[in-house]
Design a protein around this motif. Structure first.
Motif, PDB file in Angstrom:
ATOM      1  N   PHE A   1      -9.877  15.738  11.503  1.00 32.63           N
ATOM      2  CA  PHE A   1     -10.498  14.419  11.562  1.00 32.63           C
ATOM      3  C   PHE A   1      -9.757  13.593  12.605  1.00 32.63           C
ATOM      4  N   THR A   2     -10.297  12.420  12.907  1.00 31.05           N
ATOM      5  CA  THR A   2      -9.625  11.504  13.825  1.00 31.05           C
ATOM      6  C   THR A   2      -9.036  10.346  13.028  1.00 31.05           C
ATOM      7  N   PHE A   3      -7.912   9.849  13.503  1.00 28.83           N
ATOM      8  CA  PHE A   3      -7.196   8.775  12.812  1.00 28.83           C
ATOM      9  C   PHE A   3      -7.037   7.594  13.756  1.00 28.83           C
ATOM     10  N   GLN A   4      -7.312   6.386  13.260  1.00 29.16           N
ATOM     11  CA  GLN A   4      -7.236   5.176  14.073  1.00 29.16           C
ATOM     12  C   GLN A   4      -5.996   4.370  13.678  1.00 29.16           C
ATOM     13  N   PRO A   5      -4.933   4.417  14.482  1.00 26.16           N
ATOM     14  CA  PRO A   5      -3.681   3.733  14.134  1.00 26.16           C
ATOM     15  C   PRO A   5      -3.814   2.227  13.953  1.00 26.16           C
ATOM     16  N   SER A   6      -4.778   1.601  14.624  1.00 28.11           N
ATOM     17  CA  SER A   6      -4.926   0.152  14.486  1.00 28.11           C
ATOM     18  C   SER A   6      -5.297  -0.240  13.058  1.00 28.11           C
ATOM     19  N   GLU A   7      -5.920   0.683  12.305  1.00 29.36           N
ATOM     20  CA  GLU A   7      -6.214   0.402  10.901  1.00 29.36           C
ATOM     21  C   GLU A   7      -4.921   0.351  10.090  1.00 29.36           C
ATOM     22  N   LEU A   8      -3.993   1.249  10.393  1.00 28.08           N
ATOM     23  CA  LEU A   8      -2.685   1.212   9.737  1.00 28.08           C
ATOM     24  C   LEU A   8      -1.934  -0.053  10.127  1.00 28.08           C
ATOM     25  N   ALA A   9      -2.111  -0.490  11.377  1.00 29.83           N
ATOM     26  CA  ALA A   9      -1.420  -1.689  11.858  1.00 29.83           C
ATOM     27  C   ALA A   9      -1.828  -2.931  11.074  1.00 29.83           C
ATOM     28  N   LYS A  10      -3.062  -2.975  10.583  1.00 27.90           N
ATOM     29  CA  LYS A  10      -3.506  -4.122   9.790  1.00 27.90           C
ATOM     30  C   LYS A  10      -2.614  -4.309   8.570  1.00 27.90           C
ATOM     31  N   PHE A  11      -2.265  -3.205   7.928  1.00 28.75           N
ATOM     32  CA  PHE A  11      -1.385  -3.275   6.757  1.00 28.75           C
ATOM     33  C   PHE A  11       0.073  -3.461   7.166  1.00 28.75           C
ATOM     34  N   SER A  12       0.521  -2.670   8.131  1.00 24.53           N
ATOM     35  CA  SER A  12       1.938  -2.671   8.500  1.00 24.53           C
ATOM     36  C   SER A  12       2.407  -4.038   8.980  1.00 24.53           C
ATOM     37  N   LEU A  13       1.602  -4.707   9.797  1.00 22.02           N
ATOM     38  CA  LEU A  13       2.007  -5.998  10.341  1.00 22.02           C
ATOM     39  C   LEU A  13       2.090  -7.072   9.261  1.00 22.02           C
ATOM     40  N   ILE A  14       1.115  -7.088   8.346  1.00 23.40           N
ATOM     41  CA  ILE A  14       1.158  -8.054   7.250  1.00 23.40           C
ATOM     42  C   ILE A  14       2.374  -7.796   6.365  1.00 23.40           C
ATOM     43  N   ALA A  15       2.607  -6.519   6.040  1.00 25.36           N
ATOM     44  CA  ALA A  15       3.747  -6.164   5.191  1.00 25.36           C
ATOM     45  C   ALA A  15       5.067  -6.491   5.887  1.00 25.36           C
ATOM     46  N   TYR A  16       5.145  -6.219   7.193  1.00 28.41           N
ATOM     47  CA  TYR A  16       6.378  -6.515   7.926  1.00 28.41           C
ATOM     48  C   TYR A  16       6.622  -8.020   8.000  1.00 28.41           C
ATOM     49  N   ALA A  17       5.560  -8.789   8.228  1.00 30.57           N
ATOM     50  CA  ALA A  17       5.706 -10.245   8.290  1.00 30.57           C
ATOM     51  C   ALA A  17       6.203 -10.792   6.954  1.00 30.57           C
ATOM     52  N   ALA A  18       5.639 -10.294   5.856  1.00 31.42           N
ATOM     53  CA  ALA A  18       6.078 -10.735   4.530  1.00 31.42           C
ATOM     54  C   ALA A  18       7.537 -10.360   4.295  1.00 31.42           C
ATOM     55  N   TYR A  19       7.909  -9.160   4.726  1.00 28.78           N
ATOM     56  CA  TYR A  19       9.291  -8.697   4.580  1.00 28.78           C
ATOM     57  C   TYR A  19      10.252  -9.581   5.377  1.00 28.78           C
TER      58      TYR A  19
ATOM     59  N   LEU B   1       8.159   2.035   8.681  1.00 24.84           N
ATOM     60  CA  LEU B   1       6.702   2.131   8.752  1.00 24.84           C
ATOM     61  C   LEU B   1       6.169   1.383   9.965  1.00 24.84           C
ATOM     62  N   MET B   2       6.746   0.215  10.254  1.00 19.95           N
ATOM     63  CA  MET B   2       6.315  -0.551  11.417  1.00 19.95           C
ATOM     64  C   MET B   2       6.632   0.208  12.702  1.00 19.95           C
ATOM     65  N   GLY B   3       7.788   0.870  12.731  1.00 19.88           N
ATOM     66  CA  GLY B   3       8.146   1.674  13.896  1.00 19.88           C
ATOM     67  C   GLY B   3       7.193   2.837  14.100  1.00 19.88           C
ATOM     68  N   VAL B   4       6.844   3.516  13.008  1.00 17.41           N
ATOM     69  CA  VAL B   4       5.891   4.627  13.081  1.00 17.41           C
ATOM     70  C   VAL B   4       4.535   4.127  13.565  1.00 17.41           C
ATOM     71  N   THR B   5       4.134   2.953  13.091  1.00 17.24           N
ATOM     72  CA  THR B   5       2.853   2.375  13.503  1.00 17.24           C
ATOM     73  C   THR B   5       2.822   2.123  15.006  1.00 17.24           C
ATOM     74  N   LEU B   6       3.901   1.580  15.551  1.00 18.99           N
ATOM     75  CA  LEU B   6       3.962   1.316  16.991  1.00 18.99           C
ATOM     76  C   LEU B   6       3.907   2.612  17.796  1.00 18.99           C
ATOM     77  N   VAL B   7       4.585   3.644  17.299  1.00 18.84           N
ATOM     78  CA  VAL B   7       4.542   4.945  17.981  1.00 18.84           C
ATOM     79  C   VAL B   7       3.122   5.500  17.975  1.00 18.84           C
ATOM     80  N   LEU B   8       2.446   5.398  16.837  1.00 17.39           N
ATOM     81  CA  LEU B   8       1.069   5.894  16.732  1.00 17.39           C
ATOM     82  C   LEU B   8       0.130   5.107  17.648  1.00 17.39           C
ATOM     83  N   LEU B   9       0.355   3.793  17.745  1.00 14.80           N
ATOM     84  CA  LEU B   9      -0.471   2.978  18.641  1.00 14.80           C
ATOM     85  C   LEU B   9      -0.292   3.409  20.097  1.00 14.80           C
ATOM     86  N   ALA B  10       0.904   3.868  20.436  1.00 10.53           N
ATOM     87  CA  ALA B  10       1.158   4.334  21.805  1.00 10.53           C
ATOM     88  C   ALA B  10       0.576   5.728  22.037  1.00 10.53           C
TER      89      ALA B  10
END
Length: 234
Positions: A113-131, A81-90
């Protein structure tokens, strides 16, 4: 006082519903006159309110779906999920895929519709840090390795977000991850050093963009620029 998990969930749900309802009222209050006067929106005063309610329903449905997913499933797939998030941010910088507004490239255009990857990053980064903390340990030996992996992903993500640019989201994500590391028990000297570097970067990012300086001055004295930079604060 132990109020029980069931009551905690109820309180959280009620607070969320209250804030969502208040937000819908604010949307109607801020847009009804403009929407009523514009043929682009069908002269419908409730045009934006209807959109807000629609997205609230979609968001609530998605939240209900995600609540049924076992957190162990998320833990097993958080790296992907973190990898997908980084790809979407790019991808927000790729012509033909990105959606730009007011000079910012923060969204991906998926036609409907339009999708903002930085919103997904808010969750992904916290979840990755906890992991990473859970997997490598909170002691300084294992925790040190966890810290480096978290820091690397955080810096890469925040760099992409700042390039969009989305300064506010970058600050929120950085502060959230640092708070998590503090709660996890990482050495305060290590976090203080990172915090000092972060504050220096924050100041540099603000002074390097005149519009950010204008927003900061408007925040402290909004009435002096009530029809310009201070409009939202007032």
């Amino acid at each position: 006082m132990n109020i029980g998990k069931r009551h905690e969930n109820l309180i959280l749900t009620l607070c969320t519903m209250f804030l969502a309802g208040l937000g819908a009222v604010m949307v109607f209050s801020a847009t009804s006159v403009m929407a009523k006067a514009s043929g682009e929106f069908g002269n419908d005063a409730a045009y934006f309110l209807k959109r807000q309610v629609l997205f609230l329903v979609l968001g609530a449905s998605l939240a209900l779906f995600l609540s049924r997913i076992d957190y162990d499933f998320l833990r097993r797939h958080i790296v992907a999920l973190m990898g997908v998030t980084l790809v979407l941010l790019a991808l927000v910088f790729v012509p033909g895929i990105r959606h730009m507004a007011n000079g910012a490239s923060r969204w991906i255009d998926v036609r409907l519709f339009t999708f903002q990857p930085s919103e997904l990053a808010k969750f992904s980064l916290i979840a990755y840090a906890a992991y990473a903390i859970d997997r490598k340990g909170e002691n300084f030996g294992g925790g040190g390795r966890a810290f480096l992996s978290i820091l690397a992903v955080l810096v890469l993500s925040v760099t992409l977000i700042l390039k969009e640019p989305d300064f506010g989201t970058a600050v929120v994500i950085t502060a959230s991850v640092m708070a998590l590391l503090f709660i996890a028990g990482f050495p305060w000297r290590l976090l203080a050093g990172c915090g000092l570097v972060g504050i220096m970067g924050l100041v540099l990012a603000i002074v390097s963009r005149p519009y950010r300086m204008a927003r900061l001055s408007a925040f402290f004295d909004p009435f002096s620029q009530a029809q310009a930079a201070g409009y939202q604060v007032v």
